[in-house]
Enzyme design. Structure first.
Site, short mmCIF file in Angstrom:
data_model
loop_
_atom_site.label_atom_id
_atom_site.label_comp_id
_atom_site.label_asym_id
_atom_site.label_seq_id
_atom_site.Cartn_x
_atom_site.Cartn_y
_atom_site.Cartn_z
N CYS A 105 39.26 2.56 55.76
CA CYS A 105 39.72 2.94 56.43
C CYS A 105 40.71 2.39 55.97
O CYS A 105 41.79 2.13 54.57
CB CYS A 105 39.68 2.39 57.96
SG CYS A 105 40.45 3.18 59.53
N MET A 106 42.06 1.28 57.02
CA MET A 106 43.24 0.62 56.61
C MET A 106 42.65 -0.19 56.09
O MET A 106 44.14 -0.64 54.99
CB MET A 106 43.80 0.12 58.07
CG MET A 106 45.07 -0.54 57.47
SD MET A 106 45.35 -1.63 59.41
CE MET A 106 47.15 -2.50 58.85
#
Length: 185
Positions: A105-106
């Protein structure tokens, strides 16, 4: 009853502030370092017995996880540079060998930046569920030409309602951030 994680964390081989480098073990060889998002808990990759990607991979690979922990006073003024050029790079360096960096993800965006900054510490890069399409139409009347997704203007209008949530700690609670993500979806 709400779900509760019952697995014990593996040992930490490095720590700084609230961040820890957890060692899932595995055979000798090139270490794989998983970097989760700053927003979600690191155990999203290690949920439960029989439901742990990291424990499964540790059967064949040396697996490590950077658990960002809960932000404290030390992290209060952190920028992305502090996380990437600071915590993440120092965690990678603590491993002592070039890693296969796996960002989730991030954490994938943070990993891309670290791999670009320190190719001497990163052997390979893998990205899982990492946002990648940041191209959006430029809104009318935006002289700087900055792209902005249509939903971000709507979210910005919520600021007067978010400020009271931030008042007690001067931080936006994680539940509120998750709600904002859901609204963008």
């Amino acid at each position: 009853p709400p779900w509760r994680r019952t697995l014990a964390d593996p040992p930490a081989i490095w720590a700084e502030g609230g961040s820890r480098l957890l060692d899932y073990g595995g055979p000798a060889g090139r270490p794989m370092l998983f970097v989760p998002s700053l927003v979600n808990r690191a155990h999203v990759l290690d949920l439960d017995e029989g439901r742990s990607m990291l424990r499964h991979l540790a059967a064949d690979h040396r697996v490590l996880l950077l658990d960002w922990g809960w932000p404290g006073e030390a992290e209060r003024g952190f920028t992305l540079t502090d996380y990437i050029a600071g915590r993440l790079e120092r965690a990678i360096a603590a491993i002592g060998a070039p890693v296969t960096l796996a960002g989730y993800c991030m954490g994938g965006l943070l990993s891309v930046a670290a791999a670009q900054r320190r190719p001497d510490l990163v052997h390979a890069l893998a990205l899982l569920a990492t946002p990648w399409d940041f191209h959006a139409a430029v809104p009318p009347g935006n002289p700087a030409g900055n792209p902005a997704p249509a939903g971000s203007a709507s979210l910005a209008s919520l600021l007067p309602w978010l400020e009271p949530l931030m008042a007690p700690t001067d931080r936006l609670p994680i539940d509120a951030i998750q709600t904002l993500f859901a609204l963008l979806d």
